[in-house]
Design a protein around this motif. Structure first.
Motif, PDB file in Angstrom:
ATOM      1  N   ARG A  56       4.649 -17.621 -15.264  1.00  0.00           N
ATOM      2  CA  ARG A  56       3.951 -16.340 -15.427  1.00  0.00           C
ATOM      3  C   ARG A  56       4.927 -15.251 -15.864  1.00  0.00           C
ATOM      4  N   ASN A  57       5.992 -15.638 -16.539  1.00  0.00           N
ATOM      5  CA  ASN A  57       6.982 -14.666 -16.971  1.00  0.00           C
ATOM      6  C   ASN A  57       6.363 -13.707 -17.985  1.00  0.00           C
ATOM      7  N   PRO A  58       6.272 -12.393 -17.664  1.00  0.00           N
ATOM      8  CA  PRO A  58       5.587 -11.453 -18.558  1.00  0.00           C
ATOM      9  C   PRO A  58       6.224 -11.360 -19.946  1.00  0.00           C
ATOM     10  N   LEU A  64       3.688  -9.074 -21.194  1.00  0.00           N
ATOM     11  CA  LEU A  64       2.255  -9.165 -20.969  1.00  0.00           C
ATOM     12  C   LEU A  64       1.880  -8.311 -19.762  1.00  0.00           C
ATOM     13  N   PRO A  65       0.880  -7.442 -19.898  1.00  0.00           N
ATOM     14  CA  PRO A  65       0.489  -6.589 -18.773  1.00  0.00           C
ATOM     15  C   PRO A  65       0.060  -7.408 -17.556  1.00  0.00           C
ATOM     16  N   GLU A  66       0.225  -6.833 -16.390  1.00  0.00           N
ATOM     17  CA  GLU A  66      -0.091  -7.529 -15.137  1.00  0.00           C
ATOM     18  C   GLU A  66      -1.536  -8.027 -15.108  1.00  0.00           C
ATOM     19  N   ASP A  67      -2.454  -7.226 -15.633  1.00  0.00           N
ATOM     20  CA  ASP A  67      -3.861  -7.613 -15.554  1.00  0.00           C
ATOM     21  C   ASP A  67      -4.238  -8.731 -16.534  1.00  0.00           C
ATOM     22  N   GLU A  68      -3.295  -9.119 -17.421  1.00  0.00           N
ATOM     23  CA  GLU A  68      -3.550 -10.236 -18.331  1.00  0.00           C
ATOM     24  C   GLU A  68      -2.839 -11.509 -17.898  1.00  0.00           C
ATOM     25  N   LEU A  69      -1.973 -11.411 -16.885  1.00  0.00           N
ATOM     26  CA  LEU A  69      -1.230 -12.592 -16.448  1.00  0.00           C
ATOM     27  C   LEU A  69      -2.180 -13.638 -15.873  1.00  0.00           C
ATOM     28  N   PRO A  70      -1.842 -14.923 -16.043  1.00  0.00           N
ATOM     29  CA  PRO A  70      -2.668 -15.980 -15.441  1.00  0.00           C
ATOM     30  C   PRO A  70      -2.692 -15.806 -13.927  1.00  0.00           C
ATOM     31  N   PRO A  71      -3.765 -16.254 -13.261  1.00  0.00           N
ATOM     32  CA  PRO A  71      -3.836 -16.121 -11.799  1.00  0.00           C
ATOM     33  C   PRO A  71      -2.712 -16.887 -11.125  1.00  0.00           C
ATOM     34  N   ARG A  72      -2.358 -16.444  -9.942  1.00  0.00           N
ATOM     35  CA  ARG A  72      -1.250 -17.081  -9.218  1.00  0.00           C
ATOM     36  C   ARG A  72      -1.609 -18.470  -8.717  1.00  0.00           C
ATOM     37  N   THR A  73      -2.891 -18.748  -8.618  1.00  0.00           N
ATOM     38  CA  THR A  73      -3.320 -20.091  -8.243  1.00  0.00           C
ATOM     39  C   THR A  73      -4.058 -20.683  -9.431  1.00  0.00           C
ATOM     40  N   PRO A  74      -3.302 -21.130 -10.430  1.00  0.00           N
ATOM     41  CA  PRO A  74      -3.932 -21.619 -11.650  1.00  0.00           C
ATOM     42  C   PRO A  74      -4.491 -23.017 -11.479  1.00  0.00           C
ATOM     43  N   ARG A  75      -5.110 -23.486 -12.535  1.00  0.00           N
ATOM     44  CA  ARG A  75      -5.551 -24.869 -12.520  1.00  0.00           C
ATOM     45  C   ARG A  75      -4.342 -25.769 -12.304  1.00  0.00           C
ATOM     46  N   SER A 117       9.625 -19.107 -25.328  1.00  0.00           N
ATOM     47  CA  SER A 117      10.597 -19.296 -24.241  1.00  0.00           C
ATOM     48  C   SER A 117      12.029 -19.063 -24.707  1.00  0.00           C
ATOM     49  N   HIS A 118      12.311 -19.411 -25.954  1.00  0.00           N
ATOM     50  CA  HIS A 118      13.671 -19.284 -26.497  1.00  0.00           C
ATOM     51  C   HIS A 118      13.594 -18.585 -27.852  1.00  0.00           C
ATOM     52  N   PRO A 119      13.367 -17.296 -27.861  1.00  0.00           N
ATOM     53  CA  PRO A 119      13.184 -16.576 -29.127  1.00  0.00           C
ATOM     54  C   PRO A 119      14.436 -16.577 -29.987  1.00  0.00           C
ATOM     55  N   PRO A 120      14.292 -16.796 -31.287  1.00  0.00           N
ATOM     56  CA  PRO A 120      15.460 -16.753 -32.179  1.00  0.00           C
ATOM     57  C   PRO A 120      16.011 -15.333 -32.275  1.00  0.00           C
ATOM     58  N   LYS A 121      17.326 -15.225 -32.414  1.00  0.00           N
ATOM     59  CA  LYS A 121      17.958 -13.905 -32.480  1.00  0.00           C
ATOM     60  C   LYS A 121      17.887 -13.323 -33.878  1.00  0.00           C
ATOM     61  N   GLN A 122      17.854 -14.197 -34.884  1.00  0.00           N
ATOM     62  CA  GLN A 122      17.775 -13.719 -36.258  1.00  0.00           C
ATOM     63  C   GLN A 122      16.969 -14.717 -37.088  1.00  0.00           C
ATOM     64  N   GLN A 123      16.482 -14.262 -38.225  1.00  0.00           N
ATOM     65  CA  GLN A 123      15.590 -15.094 -39.014  1.00  0.00           C
ATOM     66  C   GLN A 123      16.253 -16.383 -39.463  1.00  0.00           C
ATOM     67  N   ALA A 124      17.545 -16.355 -39.691  1.00  0.00           N
ATOM     68  CA  ALA A 124      18.236 -17.570 -40.132  1.00  0.00           C
ATOM     69  C   ALA A 124      18.085 -18.703 -39.124  1.00  0.00           C
ATOM     70  N   LEU A 162       5.328 -14.607 -21.908  1.00  0.00           N
ATOM     71  CA  LEU A 162       3.912 -14.644 -22.266  1.00  0.00           C
ATOM     72  C   LEU A 162       3.560 -13.547 -23.273  1.00  0.00           C
ATOM     73  N   GLY A 163       4.254 -12.417 -23.207  1.00  0.00           N
ATOM     74  CA  GLY A 163       4.052 -11.369 -24.206  1.00  0.00           C
ATOM     75  C   GLY A 163       4.438 -11.846 -25.596  1.00  0.00           C
ATOM     76  N   ARG A 164       5.571 -12.570 -25.674  1.00  0.00           N
ATOM     77  CA  ARG A 164       5.971 -13.133 -26.971  1.00  0.00           C
ATOM     78  C   ARG A 164       4.970 -14.187 -27.431  1.00  0.00           C
ATOM     79  N   LEU A 165       4.497 -15.024 -26.484  1.00  0.00           N
ATOM     80  CA  LEU A 165       3.528 -16.059 -26.852  1.00  0.00           C
ATOM     81  C   LEU A 165       2.260 -15.424 -27.407  1.00  0.00           C
ATOM     82  N   LYS A 166       1.790 -14.356 -26.776  1.00  0.00           N
ATOM     83  CA  LYS A 166       0.589 -13.668 -27.255  1.00  0.00           C
ATOM     84  C   LYS A 166       0.812 -13.146 -28.672  1.00  0.00           C
TER      85      LYS A 166
END
Length: 402
Positions: free
Chosen positions: A211-213, A289-300, A251-258, A216-220
């Protein structure tokens, strides 16, 4: 039943729709292609009531589909019957921004009157009508013209058979009294939200742990980027980037386009091309990702531990027994992730603890996790037994005869 030749004329289509608008129900099916496009390409529409059936060519030059689309989406007096109709409904939604209503899906209905989870159309026809369908035309290219007589005959068969099967299924549902079980399922099938392609929500379809904001913000952001790219080019989203690639980039964003040239699935050209630049801009602009968009703490699939996993297994066994006893599909009663959540201690917002599902299965599931239900073997068959009933029986057996 009257079978019309392939309809390619607007007036002929309008006349057909005017007649079908007087029917109690119509059966609908579509043929489409989506292997090479983002938006499914509608190639044929088949429709029937109990009196007539036709295939309609949406690719015919100058044909006006408005009478057909209005019949499907605006006429509340006619029930629209599909089999496994999710993709058909999606196509209608893409064309109109609306979904067919009221709606009935025979695949879903079979779950209430048999243990079939996702019965295929050919098996449905064989079980109800005793007919074997020729599947030879199933995987043909429906976008090519002219269509062959074999293709048209195969396509129309989908609705002529279903028009005979639907009343039989309806009669069985009425006899069992399980029609209300399906109300919620049919409304879900007709819910426009299921078919709305909102790039801002695309990230929810991608499996990502935690649930790392920031992640998940980058994923969105990059999931939305992929949707825009795929929509603009009208190609499948997987041809832009695979889900696993997006999850890894988040999870591992590139630092530069190359660095994009090192990403699996990307070519060397990504290090300096425009699509790579747009991707890097999306990553750079992404916020947490804003708190109200985070997946629930007890997910599937909540962590259960060893004991919880055993309880979940017992619940799954209980579900199988109950489904067999009442001759209904287990998945209609409860989902596996719900059973795991119940085993983990969750009691709120579980469908199986509400309405008819609670009466049929949820009550016993609660009794099992609370130690009030046990398993027993009687005449070689596994059955459920309430602990209190067993104890009462033992006491009764020990009492002297009067």
């Amino acid at each position: 039943m009257k079978i019309h030749p392939l309809i390619t004329d607007s007036q002929e289509l309008a006349d057909l729709c005017a007649r079908l608008a007087q029917a109690d129900f119509i059966v609908v099916d579509t043929e489409f292609m989506r292997e090479n496009t983002y938006w499914p390409e509608l190639c044929l529409v088949q429709i029937a009531d109990t009196q007539e059936a036709a295939a309609i060519d949406p690719k015919a030059e100058g044909i006006d589909l408005k009478p057909l689309l209005d019949l499907l989406t605006d006429n509340e007096d006619v029930l629209k019957v599909f089999h496994a109709g999710g993709q058909d409904v999606e196509i209608i939604y893409n064309a109109t921004g609306r979904t067919p209503h009221p709606i009935f899906d025979t695949q879903i209905a079979m779950m209430a009157i048999s243990q079939s989870e996702q019965i295929g159309y050919s098996n449905l026809v064989e079980s109800w009508l005793g007919l074997t369908i020729d599947k030879g035309a199933r995987f043909t290219d429906w976008s090519r013209r002219p269509l062959t007589e074999r293709q048209i005959e195969y396509a129309i068969g989908d609705v002529t058979h279903l028009s005979k099967i639907f009343p039989k299924i309806l009669k069985r549902l009425m006899k069992t009294g399980r029609g209300e079980w399906l109300d919620q399922e049919m409304e879900k099938l007709a819910d426009p939200e299921n078919y709305r392609n909102d790039p801002a929500q695309a990230w929810k379809r991608i499996k990502a742990a935690g649930r790392n904001p920031a992640m998940l913000g980058r994923l969105k952001a990059i999931a939305a980027w992929r949707e825009h790219e795929a929509q603009g080019k009208n190609i499948p989203r997987g041809r832009i980037a695979r889900d696993e690639t997006l999850a890894d980039l988040a999870s591992h964003p590139p630092k530069q386009q190359a660095d994009l040239a090192k990403v699996r699935g990307f070519s060397q050209g990504w290090k300096d091309n425009e699509i790579g630049r747009r991707l890097m801009n999306a990553i750079a602009a992404a916020g947490p990702l804003p708190e109200d968009e985070l997946p629930p703490r007890t997910p599937r699939g909540a962590p259960l531990g060893k004991e919880g996993a055993l309880v979940a297994d017992l619940l799954k066994l209980l579900l199988k027994i109950r489904a067999r006893e009442i001759d209904a599909a287990a998945r209609l009663l409860a989902r596996s992730d719900e059973l795991e959540m119940l085993a983990a201690g969750v009691r709120k917002n579980l469908a199986m603890l509400q309405g008819w599902r609670y009466d049929i299965f949820g009550h016993d599931a609660l009794d099992l996790v609370e130690g009030k239900l046990a398993f027993a073997v009687e005449n070689g068959k596994l059955k459920m037994t309430h602990v209190d009933d067993v104890a009462a029986g033992e006491v009764s057996d020990d009492q002297p005869a009067s």
